[in-house]
Enzyme design. Structure first.
Site, PDB file in Angstrom:
ATOM      1  N   GLY A  41      99.577 -18.665 -22.646  1.00 16.01           N
ATOM      2  CA  GLY A  41      98.216 -18.117 -22.712  1.00 16.01           C
ATOM      3  C   GLY A  41      98.208 -16.726 -22.117  1.00 16.01           C
ATOM      4  CB  SER A  42      99.968 -13.784 -23.441  1.00 17.47           C
ATOM      5  OG  SER A  42     100.056 -12.394 -23.215  1.00 17.47           O
ATOM      6  N   GLY A  43      97.857 -13.002 -20.884  1.00 19.86           N
ATOM      7  CA  GLY A  43      96.816 -12.034 -20.560  1.00 19.86           C
ATOM      8  C   GLY A  43      96.996 -10.746 -21.343  1.00 19.86           C
ATOM      9  CG  PHE A  44     100.461  -7.683 -23.089  1.00 18.96           C
ATOM     10  CD1 PHE A  44     100.473  -6.418 -22.523  1.00 18.96           C
ATOM     11  CD2 PHE A  44     100.823  -7.817 -24.426  1.00 18.96           C
ATOM     12  CE1 PHE A  44     100.844  -5.302 -23.279  1.00 18.96           C
ATOM     13  CE2 PHE A  44     101.190  -6.709 -25.183  1.00 18.96           C
ATOM     14  CZ  PHE A  44     101.198  -5.457 -24.609  1.00 18.96           C
ATOM     15  CG  ASP A  54      97.758  -7.404 -19.207  1.00 21.12           C
ATOM     16  OD1 ASP A  54      96.885  -8.152 -18.743  1.00 21.12           O
ATOM     17  OD2 ASP A  54      98.985  -7.606 -19.062  1.00 21.12           O
ATOM     18  CG  HIS A 186     108.221  -9.864 -15.859  1.00 22.78           C
ATOM     19  ND1 HIS A 186     109.011  -9.933 -16.979  1.00 22.78           N
ATOM     20  CD2 HIS A 186     107.022  -9.373 -16.296  1.00 22.78           C
ATOM     21  CE1 HIS A 186     108.342  -9.510 -18.033  1.00 22.78           C
ATOM     22  NE2 HIS A 186     107.125  -9.158 -17.656  1.00 22.78           N
TER      23      HIS A 186
HETATM   24  C1  SPV Z   1     101.677 -11.520 -20.518  1.00 31.47           C
HETATM   25  O1  SPV Z   1     102.088 -11.825 -21.648  1.00 31.47           O
HETATM   26  O2  SPV Z   1     100.490 -11.330 -20.267  1.00 31.47           O
HETATM   27  C2  SPV Z   1     102.634 -11.364 -19.419  1.00 31.47           C
HETATM   28  C3  SPV Z   1     104.022 -11.004 -19.724  1.00 31.47           C
HETATM   29  O3  SPV Z   1     102.228 -11.493 -18.290  1.00 31.47           O
HETATM   30  S1  SPV Z   1     104.170  -9.279 -19.579  1.00 31.47           S
HETATM   31  O4  SPV Z   1     103.191  -8.677 -20.480  1.00 31.47           O
HETATM   32  O5  SPV Z   1     105.530  -8.952 -19.936  1.00 31.47           O
HETATM   33  O6  SPV Z   1     103.895  -8.921 -18.200  1.00 31.47           O
HETATM   34 MG    MG Z   2     100.188 -11.302 -18.137  1.00 36.24          MG
END
Ligand code: SPV
Ligand code: MG
Length: 290
Positions: A41-44, A54, A186
């Site tokens: 459930g990606s914030g990005f 984001d 990460h």
């Molecule tokens: C997201 O998909 O929201 C993540 C991964 O947190 S990243 O964008 O790589 O930080």
């Molecule tokens: Mg994220």
């Protein structure tokens, strides 16, 4: 077996759990149909789908409601990206049960300051909270869950923030001690070397979680061979696939000044209707419409 039990058992058995990003229920459903074990459930992705950064621009409620909508149309575990937990340990204690009630099976929470900046942004503003403060947030997340199989994943951004391996390892160990079920490490390096060095040095009990966006050559068979990684998250491939497909189709329609040719290349309208749950509505119609 419940969704939560499935995720927990996969981690306990040491099998690699694969999660595909989603930014809405339709992309989540497609990920399930493609055979991923779970949804990220990606914030990005959600921020990108609103065409905003984001960086905690969207509210907690917007993300939570999207997680609820995703969980309601999928039957595989949903790992909710709660960014920094929307505040301090008090916020986390209130937020985590709401994600559990919304149907998520896990949360990932990162050790940056609120408001955050996204990890893969060149020159992004990456600041970390104190280790003790984040331990309190992890403990608050653990205390906030009702189902012991709901998985709490602590994410350290030490490598993203340029603070080095020792700091990343110190933080990961501290978060495990605070009760995290897994540690997400990460990295935005373009090769896996930095993450591999971390994994080799990691001697904690809990499994690691990887998001190999920046170092895409690392495959699932490479990851399995490491024997310390429980989850691989494909962090933004749903939104990137959607953007690429729309760009191609929109350009073709403009170029050809019509849809005659492009129509043959697209999923049919019937396919979309079926993804909307048409069979289920058909059952309801047959049973209840008089
Ligand atoms: C997201 O998909 O929201 C993540 C991964 O947190 S990243 O964008 O790589 O930080
Ligand atoms: Mg994220």
């Amino acid at each position: 077996m419940t969704k939560n039990e499935f995720l927990r058992e996969t981690l306990n058995q040491g099998r690699l759990f694969t999660a595909m990003a989603a930014h809405n229920p339709l992309s989540a459903k497609l990920a399930e149909q493609a055979g991923f074990d779970g949804i990220w459930g990606s914030g990005f992705e959600l921020a990108a789908s609103y065409a905003v950064p984001d960086a905690n621009i969207l509210s907690f409620g917007t993300h939570l409601e999207m997680m609820r909508a995703i969980a309601s149309v999928t039957s595989i575990p949903l790992i909710a990206d709660i960014d920094t937990g929307f505040g301090n340990a008090v916020n986390v204690r209130y937020v985590v049960p709401q994600y559990e009630a919304a149907g998520a099976s896990a949360i990932v929470m990162e050790d940056k300051t609120f408001p955050k900046d996204t990890s893969l942004r060149a020159e992004g503003r990456q600041e970390l909270v104190r280790i003790e403060e984040f331990q309190g947030k992890v403990a608050a997340a653990v205390a906030g869950r009702h189902d012991p199989d709901f998985v709490i994943i602590a994410r350290t951004e030490a490598l993203i923030a340029g603070q080095g391996q020792d700091e990343a390892l110190r933080r990961a160990a501290a978060y495990e001690e605070a009760g995290a079920d897994a540690i997400l490490i990460h990295s935005k390096q373009k090769t896996p070397d930095e993450v591999l060095a971390f994994i080799n040095a990691w001697n904690g009990r809990v499994p690691l979680v990887l998001v190999p966006t920046a170092y895409p050559e690392l495959t699932e068979s490479d990851i399995k061979a490491l024997r310390k990684v429980g989850i691989v998250i494909y962090g933004n491939h749903a939104i990137r696939a959607a953007v690429g497909a729309m760009q191609t189709v929109f350009a073709k329609i403009r170029r050809e000044e019509g849809i005659r040719e492009v129509d043959k290349t697209l999923p049919s309208v019937q396919e979309i209707i079926s993804l909307q749950g048409d069979a289920h509505m058909g059952d309801i119609e047959a049973k209840f419409l008089r």
